[in-house]
Motif scaffolding. Structure first.
Motif, PDB file in Angstrom:
ATOM      1  N   GLY A  25       0.764  -1.236   0.000  1.00 45.53           N
ATOM      2  CA  GLY A  25       0.000   0.000   0.000  1.00 45.53           C
ATOM      3  C   GLY A  25       0.798   1.291   0.000  1.00 45.53           C
ATOM      4  N   THR A  26       1.786   1.412   0.872  1.00 43.95           N
ATOM      5  CA  THR A  26       2.450   2.708   1.053  1.00 43.95           C
ATOM      6  C   THR A  26       3.871   2.726   0.502  1.00 43.95           C
ATOM      7  OG1 THR A  26       3.393   2.204   3.221  1.00 43.95           O
ATOM      8  CG2 THR A  26       1.142   3.070   3.199  1.00 43.95           C
ATOM      9  N   GLY A  27       4.261   3.900   0.020  1.00 43.53           N
ATOM     10  CA  GLY A  27       5.616   4.077  -0.486  1.00 43.53           C
ATOM     11  C   GLY A  27       6.671   3.874   0.583  1.00 43.53           C
ATOM     12  N   GLY A  28       6.389   4.329   1.790  1.00 42.96           N
ATOM     13  CA  GLY A  28       7.337   4.155   2.892  1.00 42.96           C
ATOM     14  C   GLY A  28       7.587   2.695   3.217  1.00 42.96           C
ATOM     15  N   ARG A  29       6.533   1.890   3.207  1.00 42.73           N
ATOM     16  CA  ARG A  29       6.682   0.459   3.468  1.00 42.73           C
ATOM     17  C   ARG A  29       7.503  -0.199   2.362  1.00 42.73           C
ATOM     18  NH1 ARG A  29       1.321  -1.932   4.505  1.00 42.73           N
ATOM     19  NH2 ARG A  29       1.729  -1.273   6.630  1.00 42.73           N
ATOM     20  N   GLN A  50       9.004   8.033  -9.386  1.00 44.37           N
ATOM     21  CA  GLN A  50       8.065   8.490  -8.372  1.00 44.37           C
ATOM     22  C   GLN A  50       7.016   9.335  -9.069  1.00 44.37           C
ATOM     23  OE1 GLN A  50       9.824  10.412  -5.015  1.00 44.37           O
ATOM     24  NE2 GLN A  50       7.971  10.249  -3.829  1.00 44.37           N
ATOM     25  N   PHE A  53       2.634   6.531  -7.796  1.00 45.60           N
ATOM     26  CA  PHE A  53       3.243   5.435  -7.056  1.00 45.60           C
ATOM     27  C   PHE A  53       4.755   5.645  -7.050  1.00 45.60           C
ATOM     28  CE2 PHE A  53      -0.369   3.610  -9.562  1.00 45.60           C
ATOM     29  CZ  PHE A  53      -1.281   3.559  -8.527  1.00 45.60           C
ATOM     30  N   ASN A  65       4.595   0.693  -4.507  1.00 48.03           N
ATOM     31  CA  ASN A  65       3.362   0.854  -3.736  1.00 48.03           C
ATOM     32  C   ASN A  65       2.193   1.028  -4.692  1.00 48.03           C
ATOM     33  OD1 ASN A  65       4.057   3.717  -4.318  1.00 48.03           O
ATOM     34  ND2 ASN A  65       2.283   4.104  -3.023  1.00 48.03           N
ATOM     35  N   GLY A  67      -1.052   2.081  -3.355  1.00 46.11           N
ATOM     36  CA  GLY A  67      -2.121   2.842  -2.731  1.00 46.11           C
ATOM     37  C   GLY A  67      -3.160   1.921  -2.115  1.00 46.11           C
ATOM     38  N   MET A  68      -4.385   2.435  -1.991  1.00 43.75           N
ATOM     39  CA  MET A  68      -5.436   1.682  -1.306  1.00 43.75           C
ATOM     40  C   MET A  68      -6.576   1.365  -2.272  1.00 43.75           C
ATOM     41  SD  MET A  68      -7.387   2.642   2.231  1.00 43.75           S
ATOM     42  CE  MET A  68      -8.412   3.938   1.580  1.00 43.75           C
ATOM     43  N   GLY A  99       1.345  -6.424   3.375  1.00 45.68           N
ATOM     44  CA  GLY A  99       0.631  -5.308   3.978  1.00 45.68           C
ATOM     45  C   GLY A  99      -0.461  -5.778   4.908  1.00 45.68           C
TER      46      GLY A  99
END
Length: 122
Positions: A25-29, A50, A53, A65, A67-68, A99
């Protein structure tokens, strides 16, 4: 490739040797997972693009990533596959997702490995 922020030229070069694609889901993860892979393999973590995503490459692994939700996941997956095709990647690339997820009858904090997804049309 627009939403990945990756040019066709970059995809043609960088997606050629990819064997695994890890999405979440997230770019940080995804950055964190790329760094863990890099630490374990000694490979450099490189940001390929970048946009909506973000995409990182570590050796033969891409992390991205999405997203949701299903619509953004579909866009991300479509563009990753487009990148593989531009690169003429002939490998059997393995996609996997990491995730959080919802569940019924599963204790909080459980690790769940799924093999398929369900939708509201069952």
């Amino acid at each position: 490739l627009f939403h990945l922020g990756v040019t066709a030229e970059t995809a043609a070069k960088e997606f050629k040797d990819v064997r695994f694609i890890c999405v979440g889901g997230t770019g940080g993860r995804m950055r964190g997972i790329a760094e863990l892979i890099g630490a374990a393999t000694g490979e450099e973590v490189r940001e390929l693009g970048q946009g909506r995503f973000v995409v990182y490459k570590v050796g033969k692994v891409l992390t991205a990533n999405h997203g949701m939700g299903q619509p953004s996941t579909s866009i991300c997956m479509n563009e990753l596959i487009q990148g593989l095709r531009l690169a003429e990647n002939k490998e059997d690339v393995v996609f996997f997702r990491v995730g959080t997820t919802g569940g019924l009858g599963v204790a909080p904090g459980s690790v769940v490995v799924t093999s398929e997804a369900l939708n509201e049309r069952l």
